[in-house]
Design an enzyme around this catalytic site. Structure first.
Site, PDB file in Angstrom:
ATOM      1  N   GLU A   1       0.962  -1.272  -0.098  1.00 39.54           N
ATOM      2  CA  GLU A   1       0.035   0.009   0.037  1.00 39.54           C
ATOM      3  C   GLU A   1       0.865   1.236   0.125  1.00 39.54           C
ATOM      4  OE1 GLU A   1      -3.776  -0.530   2.187  1.00 39.54           O
ATOM      5  OE2 GLU A   1      -3.161  -2.264   2.740  1.00 39.54           O
ATOM      6  N   MET A   2       1.184   1.959   1.082  1.00 40.45           N
ATOM      7  CA  MET A   2       1.754   3.196   0.994  1.00 40.45           C
ATOM      8  C   MET A   2       3.186   3.044   1.324  1.00 40.45           C
ATOM      9  SD  MET A   2      -1.173   5.325   3.146  1.00 40.45           S
ATOM     10  CE  MET A   2      -0.093   7.101   3.313  1.00 40.45           C
TER      11      MET A   2
END
Length: 349
Positions: A140-141
């Site tokens: 994800e991030m």
């Protein structure tokens, strides 16, 4: 488990919404006991552990939108949960760092704080804990760890003052836990009341006869075995394929959290608020149309081959759950000065 064994059609004395005393019930009228299983949305989804304050909400809103708090400067909560479109990108699976595809569909953030657990497998108890997951997830991030996230926050000078205002009295308020609390406070305001709430509060004219009939169908075929309460779901775990083996068992759901055999293919029951606006459906985003999702649930969870009329009627009622987005919260804020995003992301559609 099916609900038809314990829910019955109301007798003349268990009067329905809008029922005239002594008159024969009509298709649009709703037995009172059906409505007892549902409640209107609250104005805000409060938490004693994380009181909502204007300062905390404003900080959380900034952090929600800030792509500088990701490994390559292109991702934020907003990128995967765009607030202008009911909190979903309409992809079958989430796409994150360096275009990696996640393993599950991205659920909406609207009304999410009211659920009994977060993520499809329920591994986080609340939105405050949930907010701590994506920044450190390599798909994800992709921030390396919580210490790097704090360093990225400190690179924006104004955040220090905002954290101090949001968490007064703390010697060093810029912490990983407070990052989650700020975003959680913001998300607790993302409530979307609809005509269904007006109806539950006593406005009998809020729903048409066809919409009332759709609600009755929803109850009577057995959907309320899992979908009740103010959020019309989000209150329990259930196994996929209770009536008929689920066609795809590659994702074992909650089993990946607990390791217990009985948790294989068990997932959190999703909310149905705004469900007609948050396609595709299920944990893998495998169903695009709401009509097909309803038919699928009838077959695999209830052991019923729903007729076209039943499906259409249920969907007619589900559309009443489409709520009003809080426009004062969803506009992208002017972020405080600091390092420019390392890669510019495209503007929101």
């Amino acid at each position: 488990m099916k609900c038809t064994a314990w829910i019955t059609i109301c007798a003349a004395t268990a009067l329905t919404v809008g029922c005239r005393k002594g008159a024969a019930p009509v298709a649009s009228e709703i037995p009172a006991e059906y409505l007892q299983m549902f409640q209107p949305l609250p104005d805000t989804i409060a938490s004693p552990e994380n009181p909502i304050t204007p300062e905390k909400v404003e900080l959380g809103r900034m952090l929600y939108f800030d792509t500088r708090l990701s490994a390559d400067g292109t991702l934020s909560c907003y990128v995967c949960h765009p607030l202008h479109d009911y909190g979903t990108t309409h992809r079958d699976r989430a796409v994150g760092h360096r275009h990696q595809e996640g393993s599950r569909n991205e659920p909406t953030v609207f009304n999410a704080a009211g659920q009994f657990a977060q993520f499809w497998d329920g591994r986080a108890p609340d939105v405050e804990a949930q907010a701590l997951g994506p920044p450190l997830n390599p798909v994800e991030m992709a921030v390396r760890d919580s210490f790097q996230l704090i360093r990225l926050i400190r690179e924006v000078p104004a955040y220090e003052e905002m954290f101090r205002a949001a968490f007064p009295g703390e010697a060093d308020p810029i912490t990983f836990a407070n990052f989650g609390r700020a975003i959680g406070a913001f998300e607790r305001l993302l409530v979307t009341p609809s005509k269904w709430d007006r109806f539950l509060k006593g406005d009998e004219s809020a729903l048409s006869d066809d919409e009332k009939k759709g609600f009755r169908t929803f109850v009577e075929v057995g959907c309320v075995a899992c979908h009740t309460g103010p959020y019309v779901g989000g209150t329990m775990f259930r196994k996929l394929g209770e009536a008929k083996p689920w066609p795809d068992s590659s994702d074992l759901g909650r089993y990946q959290v607990t390791g217990r055999e009985e948790d294989k293919l068990v997932f959190k029951v999703p909310m149905l608020r705004n469900v007609t606006q948050t396609w595709p459906y299920f944990h893998d985003g495998s169903i695009l149309r709401i009509e097909d999702a309803v038919r699928f649930m009838g077959e695999y969870q209830l052991g019923r081959n729903l007729t076209d009329e039943e499906v259409s009627s249920i969907v007619t009622w589900l559309r009443t759950l489409q709520g009003e987005i809080p426009t004062n919260l969803i506009e992208e804020p002017t972020l405080p000065p600091g390092p420019k995003p390392r890669v510019q992301r495209p503007p929101a559609p």
